[in-house]
Design a protein around this motif. Sequence first.
Motif, PDB file in Angstrom:
ATOM      1  N   ARG A   1       0.795  -1.329   0.032  1.00 55.78           N
ATOM      2  CA  ARG A   1      -0.016   0.179  -0.210  1.00 55.78           C
ATOM      3  C   ARG A   1       0.938   1.286   0.217  1.00 55.78           C
ATOM      4  O   ARG A   1       0.685   2.298  -0.819  1.00 55.78           O
ATOM      5  CB  ARG A   1      -0.897   0.056   1.211  1.00 55.78           C
ATOM      6  CG  ARG A   1      -1.663   1.205   1.260  1.00 55.78           C
ATOM      7  CD  ARG A   1      -2.993   1.239   2.080  1.00 55.78           C
ATOM      8  NE  ARG A   1      -2.607   1.581   3.520  1.00 55.78           N
ATOM      9  CZ  ARG A   1      -3.491   1.854   4.410  1.00 55.78           C
ATOM     10  NH1 ARG A   1      -4.691   1.569   4.133  1.00 55.78           N
ATOM     11  NH2 ARG A   1      -3.071   2.496   5.538  1.00 55.78           N
TER      12      ARG A   1
ATOM     13  N   ASP B   1      -5.718   5.734  -3.915  1.00 58.80           N
ATOM     14  CA  ASP B   1      -6.201   4.743  -3.210  1.00 58.80           C
ATOM     15  C   ASP B   1      -6.078   3.362  -3.364  1.00 58.80           C
ATOM     16  O   ASP B   1      -5.298   3.108  -4.359  1.00 58.80           O
ATOM     17  CB  ASP B   1      -7.918   4.834  -2.976  1.00 58.80           C
ATOM     18  CG  ASP B   1      -8.419   4.700  -1.561  1.00 58.80           C
ATOM     19  OD1 ASP B   1      -7.458   3.942  -0.833  1.00 58.80           O
ATOM     20  OD2 ASP B   1      -9.597   4.938  -1.324  1.00 58.80           O
ATOM     21  N   TYR B   2      -6.507   2.560  -2.545  1.00 57.50           N
ATOM     22  CA  TYR B   2      -5.942   1.190  -2.690  1.00 57.50           C
ATOM     23  C   TYR B   2      -7.141   0.553  -2.175  1.00 57.50           C
ATOM     24  O   TYR B   2      -7.566   0.621  -0.863  1.00 57.50           O
ATOM     25  CB  TYR B   2      -4.850   0.998  -1.457  1.00 57.50           C
ATOM     26  CG  TYR B   2      -3.905  -0.148  -1.648  1.00 57.50           C
ATOM     27  CD1 TYR B   2      -2.832  -0.241  -2.142  1.00 57.50           C
ATOM     28  CD2 TYR B   2      -4.457  -1.195  -0.433  1.00 57.50           C
ATOM     29  CE1 TYR B   2      -2.183  -1.583  -1.958  1.00 57.50           C
ATOM     30  CE2 TYR B   2      -3.722  -2.079  -0.375  1.00 57.50           C
ATOM     31  CZ  TYR B   2      -2.710  -2.534  -1.070  1.00 57.50           C
ATOM     32  OH  TYR B   2      -2.105  -3.757  -1.042  1.00 57.50           O
ATOM     33  N   ILE B   3      -7.415  -0.753  -2.807  1.00 60.34           N
ATOM     34  CA  ILE B   3      -8.436  -1.511  -2.235  1.00 60.34           C
ATOM     35  C   ILE B   3      -8.099  -2.976  -2.489  1.00 60.34           C
ATOM     36  O   ILE B   3      -7.376  -3.411  -3.426  1.00 60.34           O
ATOM     37  CB  ILE B   3      -9.608  -1.412  -3.050  1.00 60.34           C
ATOM     38  CG1 ILE B   3     -10.944  -1.836  -2.217  1.00 60.34           C
ATOM     39  CG2 ILE B   3      -9.728  -1.591  -4.414  1.00 60.34           C
ATOM     40  CD1 ILE B   3     -12.336  -1.393  -2.814  1.00 60.34           C
TER      41      ILE B   3
ATOM     42  N   PHE C   1     -13.812  -7.103  -3.089  1.00 56.70           N
ATOM     43  CA  PHE C   1     -14.328  -6.090  -2.358  1.00 56.70           C
ATOM     44  C   PHE C   1     -15.729  -6.227  -3.110  1.00 56.70           C
ATOM     45  O   PHE C   1     -16.040  -6.739  -4.030  1.00 56.70           O
ATOM     46  CB  PHE C   1     -13.547  -4.711  -2.717  1.00 56.70           C
ATOM     47  CG  PHE C   1     -13.195  -4.527  -4.259  1.00 56.70           C
ATOM     48  CD1 PHE C   1     -14.088  -4.357  -5.223  1.00 56.70           C
ATOM     49  CD2 PHE C   1     -11.846  -5.032  -4.361  1.00 56.70           C
ATOM     50  CE1 PHE C   1     -13.721  -4.350  -6.388  1.00 56.70           C
ATOM     51  CE2 PHE C   1     -11.670  -5.046  -5.923  1.00 56.70           C
ATOM     52  CZ  PHE C   1     -12.334  -4.855  -7.050  1.00 56.70           C
TER      53      PHE C   1
ATOM     54  N   GLU D   1     -18.497  -0.741  -2.458  1.00 59.28           N
ATOM     55  CA  GLU D   1     -17.076  -0.148  -1.652  1.00 59.28           C
ATOM     56  C   GLU D   1     -16.299   0.427  -2.786  1.00 59.28           C
ATOM     57  O   GLU D   1     -15.779   1.449  -2.375  1.00 59.28           O
ATOM     58  CB  GLU D   1     -16.337  -1.520  -0.974  1.00 59.28           C
ATOM     59  CG  GLU D   1     -14.991  -1.004  -0.447  1.00 59.28           C
ATOM     60  CD  GLU D   1     -15.001  -0.411   0.945  1.00 59.28           C
ATOM     61  OE1 GLU D   1     -15.951  -0.731   1.616  1.00 59.28           O
ATOM     62  OE2 GLU D   1     -14.160   0.465   1.222  1.00 59.28           O
ATOM     63  N   LEU D   2     -15.910  -0.252  -3.875  1.00 60.85           N
ATOM     64  CA  LEU D   2     -15.211   0.320  -4.913  1.00 60.85           C
ATOM     65  C   LEU D   2     -15.797   1.628  -5.391  1.00 60.85           C
ATOM     66  O   LEU D   2     -15.248   2.790  -5.560  1.00 60.85           O
ATOM     67  CB  LEU D   2     -14.958  -0.575  -6.039  1.00 60.85           C
ATOM     68  CG  LEU D   2     -14.354  -0.031  -7.323  1.00 60.85           C
ATOM     69  CD1 LEU D   2     -12.702   0.178  -6.708  1.00 60.85           C
ATOM     70  CD2 LEU D   2     -14.289  -1.115  -8.240  1.00 60.85           C
TER      71      LEU D   2
ATOM     72  N   ARG E   1     -15.450   4.490  -2.874  1.00 58.25           N
ATOM     73  CA  ARG E   1     -14.087   5.034  -2.966  1.00 58.25           C
ATOM     74  C   ARG E   1     -13.608   5.683  -4.250  1.00 58.25           C
ATOM     75  O   ARG E   1     -12.992   6.737  -4.181  1.00 58.25           O
ATOM     76  CB  ARG E   1     -12.969   3.718  -3.085  1.00 58.25           C
ATOM     77  CG  ARG E   1     -12.897   3.225  -1.342  1.00 58.25           C
ATOM     78  CD  ARG E   1     -11.852   2.076  -1.222  1.00 58.25           C
ATOM     79  NE  ARG E   1     -11.946   1.545   0.211  1.00 58.25           N
ATOM     80  CZ  ARG E   1     -11.201   2.180   0.919  1.00 58.25           C
ATOM     81  NH1 ARG E   1     -10.169   2.952   0.830  1.00 58.25           N
ATOM     82  NH2 ARG E   1     -11.172   1.465   2.418  1.00 58.25           N
TER      83      ARG E   1
END
Lengths: 448, 241
Positions: free
Chosen positions: B104, B114-116, B120, B124-125, B128
């Motif tokens: 990350r 950002d970082y996922i 997921f 959520e995506l 974000r």
Amino acid sequence: MRRLRSLRGISAWFALLLSGATAASGVAVYLALVSAVDRQVDLRIETEMRDVLAGHPTLAEIARRIARKQQTRESGDIGFLLRDIRDRPIAGNVVPAKPVPIGLSTLGAEAAIPGLSRGRALRTALAGGGTLTLIAESEPIDRHDRKRLLILAAGFGSVVLIVVAGIYALTATIRANIRALRGTAEAIIDGDLRARVPVESARGAFGGLAATYNRMLDRIGELMAGMRSVSNDVAHDLRTPLARLHGRLAALARAPEAAPVRQEIVAAVAESEEILALFAAMLRIAEVEGGARRAGFTRIDLAELVADIVEGLALLAEDGGRQLVAAPAGAPIVIDGDARLLTQLLVNLVENAMAHTPPGTTIRVELATAPGEALLSVCDDGPGIPAEARERALRRFGRLETSRSKPGHGLGLPLGAAIAQLHRGSLVLEDAAPGLAVRVRLPAAGIA
Amino acid sequence: MRTPASPSPDADDTAIALRALVVEDDAELSALLARQLGGLGYEVQAVGDGRTAITALADTRFDVVLLDRMLPVIDGIDVLQRMRGEGVETPVILLTALGMTAERVEGLEAGADDYIVKPFEIEELHARIRAVLRRRAAPATDNATLTAGDVTVSVLRHRVTRAGKVIPLQKTELRLLAELVREAGNVLTRPMLLERVWGYDFVPTANVVDVHILKLRQRLDMPGLPDPIVTVRGVGYMFCA
């Protein structure tokens, strides 16, 4: 002999013994020289005494013989003193300040004889009364000898100096090489697997050792890289289909035609989430054990961090009918660490306590300091863990039978222990009588 | 309420669809993602490797890039660095299977927004992406006082009022409310809240967010006034002024 375990101790002892032995042999040589000279001087004055007293001469005859002796070269340096029956000096050229005993004796400066610092005296009682004393210098070293002695001492001194300097140089070389090896080993422990021992020259014992050590590290590095890529591949290849499965199930659960079996699908989504959480924890442990996160350590006030975390979880504990309390530390407790990981450590410990105790339990988070370290404890007054099961509770997947039915993946405590170890600290389980006490020791800032 | 800058991150209330580039080598996941994002109103182009991604970025203007961390031929981080090196400032969200912090940090340093971690929820995506676009449009100001509707939060003075009446809150409750008010009208997911309010980069077993939201609702409850916190099922929470 315990001091001989260190390089410094060995070289200090060696230098001490060498100087001691050198000084002792110097003293012994001097003493031997003195006694040899004494013996020779004794022999000489005894011969002269016999010569002067040969054939029972009268006092007047002795005085005449003394006068003669004083003029000859062989006995001109001998001191004579003839005393009559009433002990008055009647002939001779020396009068010692102190009376000389009968027989052989040693005279020093206290005799106050000009030009004599050390001598031997022979006093003989005469048959007709009176005494005759002969004195000869027995100083083993004259002015020339003194110079020679100085040269000798300088020689000895320089030998000692060279040897001590040699020991120092040898010690410094060994120490520098050990330091290089140690520095590399510590960097490896901290997760920098690319660290190598600097090799100045491949020749010589140290160069060879460094080269061999580096080859060993190369080999370990290859194995680690292989293992890491395998686990990364496994994680990637397993998580990706799992992610797809989870995505499909979640999408399915929302589809209107899934209504009759929605409950089952939602349960399946929950199951897949649990597996994924397990993966996340496993990968997190692997990452922590890899040690690479030490590189991101910063100075942290543990007191503030702990107060913040406890405040953020108090409501959750209350919601479950438990009480989460923290004694304020009062002063900052500064350590070097990874704030996110330390947060996870404490959250895991508190969650663990909440999961394994009945409602009504009080969970206490305490922070204390000891010389060079910070002590973080999470104690509860719940059922605790029997002594024989505590070790297993810290092992990966070492969930106790009593907790199999509880939520969680059984990696909370092992992850906590790995995080403590990353900080060069420790995590142990103790009896809080009643309940469980989890004690975490973390080195104070600048210690580890 | 501030007016969102163009392009609007709120795909729901705008005619202009957001263009997203999905760079993912797993064909099935890529197709799923494209379908789901399409369902949310995005215009999606999907590519399977880094080289094609770089070509696509040179040809077309995208609003957001969803970049897989581990790609064949050219690694995700390399794609990101090349993009940024060439001055392409399109927002990037990294997708990763591992979720390691080192990754990350590496990703954010390389210029990701950002970082996922996979897997997921699509919501959520989506949340974000919208948060990233909002941040790009109006960088977070260190406003000491946040206001939305009848609620005012002063973080520095630790003071909250609703309809002029002071409401006593605990530290965490206040921080949670501040985040919701700051992003009023937008959904914040549980992982986003855990990150911003609690500083967790992991998801705890127990639902600490829900417990605090419940408490916050009780504290903000006033006779005759509606509940300002909306639960978006399966996604998160939103403050409605």
